[in-house]
Design a protein around this motif. Structure first.
Motif, mmCIF file in Angstrom:
data_model
loop_
_atom_site.group_PDB
_atom_site.id
_atom_site.type_symbol
_atom_site.label_atom_id
_atom_site.label_comp_id
_atom_site.label_asym_id
_atom_site.label_seq_id
_atom_site.Cartn_x
_atom_site.Cartn_y
_atom_site.Cartn_z
ATOM 1 N N ALA A 124 0.872 -1.178 0.000
ATOM 2 C CA ALA A 124 0.000 0.000 0.000
ATOM 3 C C ALA A 124 0.905 1.223 0.000
ATOM 4 C CB ALA A 124 -0.912 -0.002 1.225
ATOM 5 N N VAL A 125 0.998 1.882 -1.132
ATOM 6 C CA VAL A 125 1.865 3.050 -1.271
ATOM 7 C C VAL A 125 1.000 4.309 -1.330
ATOM 8 C CG1 VAL A 125 3.569 4.223 -2.727
ATOM 9 C CG2 VAL A 125 3.700 1.746 -2.380
ATOM 10 N N GLU A 126 1.105 5.129 -0.297
ATOM 11 C CA GLU A 126 0.335 6.366 -0.158
ATOM 12 C C GLU A 126 -1.175 6.116 -0.289
ATOM 13 O OE1 GLU A 126 1.993 9.675 -2.360
ATOM 14 O OE2 GLU A 126 4.030 9.093 -1.812
ATOM 15 N N SER A 127 -1.606 4.965 0.210
ATOM 16 C CA SER A 127 -3.034 4.628 0.207
ATOM 17 C C SER A 127 -3.508 4.177 1.586
ATOM 18 C CB SER A 127 -3.321 3.525 -0.816
ATOM 19 O OG SER A 127 -2.540 2.366 -0.563
ATOM 20 N N ALA A 128 -2.585 3.719 2.444
ATOM 21 C CA ALA A 128 -2.967 3.316 3.800
ATOM 22 C C ALA A 128 -3.576 4.481 4.560
ATOM 23 C CB ALA A 128 -1.755 2.771 4.552
ATOM 24 N N CYS A 129 -3.201 5.688 4.201
ATOM 25 C CA CYS A 129 -3.715 6.883 4.881
ATOM 26 C C CYS A 129 -5.233 7.018 4.751
ATOM 27 C CB CYS A 129 -3.036 8.136 4.334
ATOM 28 S SG CYS A 129 -3.068 8.296 2.535
ATOM 29 N N TYR A 130 -5.838 6.335 3.780
ATOM 30 C CA TYR A 130 -7.288 6.424 3.590
ATOM 31 C C TYR A 130 -8.058 5.418 4.453
ATOM 32 C CZ TYR A 130 -6.631 9.594 -0.333
ATOM 33 O OH TYR A 130 -6.303 10.678 -1.108
ATOM 34 N N ALA A 131 -7.352 4.541 5.146
ATOM 35 C CA ALA A 131 -8.027 3.601 6.042
ATOM 36 C C ALA A 131 -8.473 4.336 7.308
ATOM 37 C CB ALA A 131 -7.098 2.436 6.378
ATOM 38 N N GLU A 132 -9.161 3.601 8.198
ATOM 39 C CA GLU A 132 -9.774 4.241 9.365
ATOM 40 C C GLU A 132 -8.798 4.410 10.521
ATOM 41 O OE1 GLU A 132 -13.096 1.914 10.538
ATOM 42 O OE2 GLU A 132 -14.193 2.197 8.668
ATOM 43 N N GLY A 133 -8.913 5.530 11.214
ATOM 44 C CA GLY A 133 -8.230 5.731 12.480
ATOM 45 C C GLY A 133 -6.749 6.022 12.370
ATOM 46 N N ALA A 134 -6.145 6.279 13.529
ATOM 47 C CA ALA A 134 -4.720 6.580 13.577
ATOM 48 C C ALA A 134 -3.873 5.355 13.281
ATOM 49 C CB ALA A 134 -4.363 7.152 14.952
ATOM 50 N N ALA A 135 -4.367 4.159 13.661
ATOM 51 C CA ALA A 135 -3.605 2.918 13.464
ATOM 52 C C ALA A 135 -3.886 2.277 12.112
ATOM 53 C CB ALA A 135 -3.927 1.920 14.566
ATOM 54 N N LYS A 136 -4.985 2.701 11.438
ATOM 55 C CA LYS A 136 -5.380 2.124 10.145
ATOM 56 C C LYS A 136 -5.532 0.605 10.265
ATOM 57 C CE LYS A 136 -4.866 6.309 8.679
ATOM 58 N NZ LYS A 136 -6.043 7.182 8.497
ATOM 59 N N GLU A 137 -6.093 0.172 11.382
ATOM 60 C CA GLU A 137 -6.090 -1.259 11.680
ATOM 61 C C GLU A 137 -7.079 -2.062 10.841
ATOM 62 O OE1 GLU A 137 -5.193 -4.114 15.493
ATOM 63 O OE2 GLU A 137 -5.456 -1.958 15.743
ATOM 64 N N ASN A 138 -8.096 -1.404 10.281
ATOM 65 C CA ASN A 138 -8.986 -2.170 9.397
ATOM 66 C C ASN A 138 -8.233 -2.646 8.160
ATOM 67 O OD1 ASN A 138 -8.841 0.502 8.453
ATOM 68 N ND2 ASN A 138 -10.932 0.486 7.641
#
Length: 317
Positions: A158-172
């Motif tokens: 995931a290159v510059e796309s994880a930032c669109y996941a939920e929350g500070a941890a992006k755990e989803n």
């Protein structure tokens, strides 16, 4: 067929979460539908990310640095060109990284997922131009709910796309990576991270951060410690965090010149500037201010290996 007489009604808080998620997804689609084609000005290969500078590269050659980032991602997947590999690009954009990997690892099969339908069409055309359509499939979907069975992938990125996941941890997103990866499979994430969330931003940087998130349809950037803790909770091991801020700085320095040349190009052609194009240009410039605040923000490349799959760790909490 008779309908099921038992209806499942979700609690109100989940309905609200769905509504928020839908709103964010719509914002992402709107942004990339309008501004996505502008990335052809940033990169002839439609790379929608920053580049990676290595000694020997020309810092004025943006495309070479963008391609080098793709190669750095591929290298950390620990692939062997002789072996078949099933790979997933999480938030693939127009598929530029997938094409780079496919060119260098001809036995790999790559599935790219994006929630932007226009990117699927663009990627299909670009893949066909390089005769890679049998090796790469780009589809419209949610990278936190992939249509693949458990433990199927040899590698994900995931290159510059994880930032669109939920929350500070992006755990989803992290949970889904853990679910689809084989034991010993590799993951790569490259993104801008907040290093010290407890350290307050000054007024100017706070305004820049808020404007960048709003312009790029983000709710918030990932927090480094929270993200790594999420990886550990989901059983990932051998986690390596590389701060590559100085590696991406030369390509980020291209942003003002790229913005100016894009604006002049539009003016000379007599074409109006779309709202999302303006947002993209504004965020590209403001990202420079964030990048200079090294105590708070870092661009990191994080990699690691999937451990033994544990059912408990894959259950949503």
């Amino acid at each position: 067929m008779a309908s099921n007489p038992i209806a499942f009604v979700r609690p109100a808080e989940y309905v609200l979460d769905d509504a928020v998620q839908l709103s964010q997804t719509e914002g992402i689609i709107e942004f990339y539908d309008e501004a996505g084609v502008d990335y052809g000005h940033w990169s002839s290969g439609f790379n929608m990310h920053l580049g990676f500078y290595r000694r020997g590269l020309n810092p004025f050659d943006r495309e070479k640095m963008l391609e080098q980032m793709n190669l750095e991602v591929a290298a950390r997947l620990h692939l062997d060109a002789k072996d078949k590999a099933f790979l997933i690009d999480l938030g693939c954009g127009a598929g530029a990284i997938a094409r780079s990997v496919a060119r260098n690892y001809s036995k790999s099969i790559i599935k790219g997922v994006t929630n932007v339908p226009s990117q699927v069409k663009m990627a299909a055309k670009l893949n066909a131009l390089e005769n890679l359509q049998k090796q790469i499939e780009i589809f419209n979907g949610d990278y936190t709910a992939l249509p693949f069975e458990d433990g199927i992938a040899d590698g994900v990125w995931a290159v510059e796309s994880a930032c669109y996941a939920e929350g500070a941890a992006k755990e989803n997103l992290i949970r889904e990576m853990a679910r689809v990866l084989k034991t010993g499979g590799r993951f790569i994430v490259a993104d801008c991270f907040i290093k010290k969330p407890e350290k307050k931003l000054n007024f100017l940087i706070e305004r820049c951060y808020s404007a960048v998130c709003e312009s790029w349809a983000l709710t918030e950037m990932p927090v480094l410690d929270s993200f790594v803790a999420g990886l550990e909770r989901q059983g990932f091991r051998d986690i390596i965090v590389e701060d590559i801020s100085w590696r991406v700085a030369p390509s980020l320095a291209h942003a003002p010149f790229a913005v100016l040349s894009f604006v002049f190009k539009k003016l000379l052609a007599g074409e109006p500037m779309k709202r999302q194009s303006i947002n993209n240009l504004k965020a590209s410039l403001l990202a420079l201010a964030l990048g200079l605040n090294r105590t708070k923000f870092s661009y990191c490349l994080i990699s690691g290996t999937s451990g033994e799959r544990c059912l408990d760790s894959l259950v949503w909490g």
